[in-house]
Design a protein around this motif. Structure first.
Motif, PDB file in Angstrom:
ATOM      1  N   LYS A 166      13.040 -29.518  -2.182  1.00 14.83           N
ATOM      2  CA  LYS A 166      12.601 -28.368  -2.968  1.00 14.83           C
ATOM      3  C   LYS A 166      11.101 -28.480  -3.175  1.00 14.83           C
ATOM      4  O   LYS A 166      10.500 -29.534  -2.973  1.00 14.83           O
ATOM      5  CB  LYS A 166      13.320 -28.267  -4.307  1.00 14.83           C
ATOM      6  N   GLU A 215       8.173 -27.227  -6.152  1.00  6.87           N
ATOM      7  CA  GLU A 215       7.907 -26.641  -7.471  1.00  6.87           C
ATOM      8  C   GLU A 215       6.412 -26.431  -7.642  1.00  6.87           C
ATOM      9  O   GLU A 215       5.601 -27.158  -7.070  1.00  6.87           O
ATOM     10  CB  GLU A 215       8.377 -27.566  -8.589  1.00  6.87           C
ATOM     11  N   ILE A 232      10.689 -23.474  -9.486  1.00  6.82           N
ATOM     12  CA  ILE A 232      11.047 -23.721  -8.092  1.00  6.82           C
ATOM     13  C   ILE A 232      10.514 -22.568  -7.253  1.00  6.82           C
ATOM     14  O   ILE A 232      10.844 -21.404  -7.498  1.00  6.82           O
ATOM     15  CB  ILE A 232      12.572 -23.873  -7.927  1.00  6.82           C
ATOM     16  N   ARG A 288      13.531 -23.709  -2.061  1.00  6.15           N
ATOM     17  CA  ARG A 288      14.641 -24.663  -1.912  1.00  6.15           C
ATOM     18  C   ARG A 288      15.500 -24.161  -0.763  1.00  6.15           C
ATOM     19  O   ARG A 288      15.498 -22.974  -0.459  1.00  6.15           O
ATOM     20  CB  ARG A 288      15.430 -24.843  -3.195  1.00  6.15           C
TER      21      ARG A 288
END
Length: 53
Positions: A40, A42, A48, A51
């Motif tokens: 993922k 961020e 986020i 992902r």
């Protein structure tokens, strides 16, 4: 006039580790594609931004 794209810090998460990358927001997907195994991504606020589907 500044032609350089504005960059942001993103945190890329991989198995057992994470690392910061300072890139323009529109280059996140390209960097994920260059780094198989990314779990993922961020932004520095913890949102986020990518992902796997």
């Amino acid at each position: 006039m500044n032609d350089k794209p504005e960059t942001e810090v993103f945190i890329f998460f991989r198995e057992g580790m994470f690392y910061p990358v300072e890139i323009p927001r529109d280059q996140v997907l390209a960097n994920v594609e260059l780094n198989p195994g990314t779990l993922k991504v961020e932004d520095i606020a913890g949102n986020i931004v990518w992902r796997p589907q």
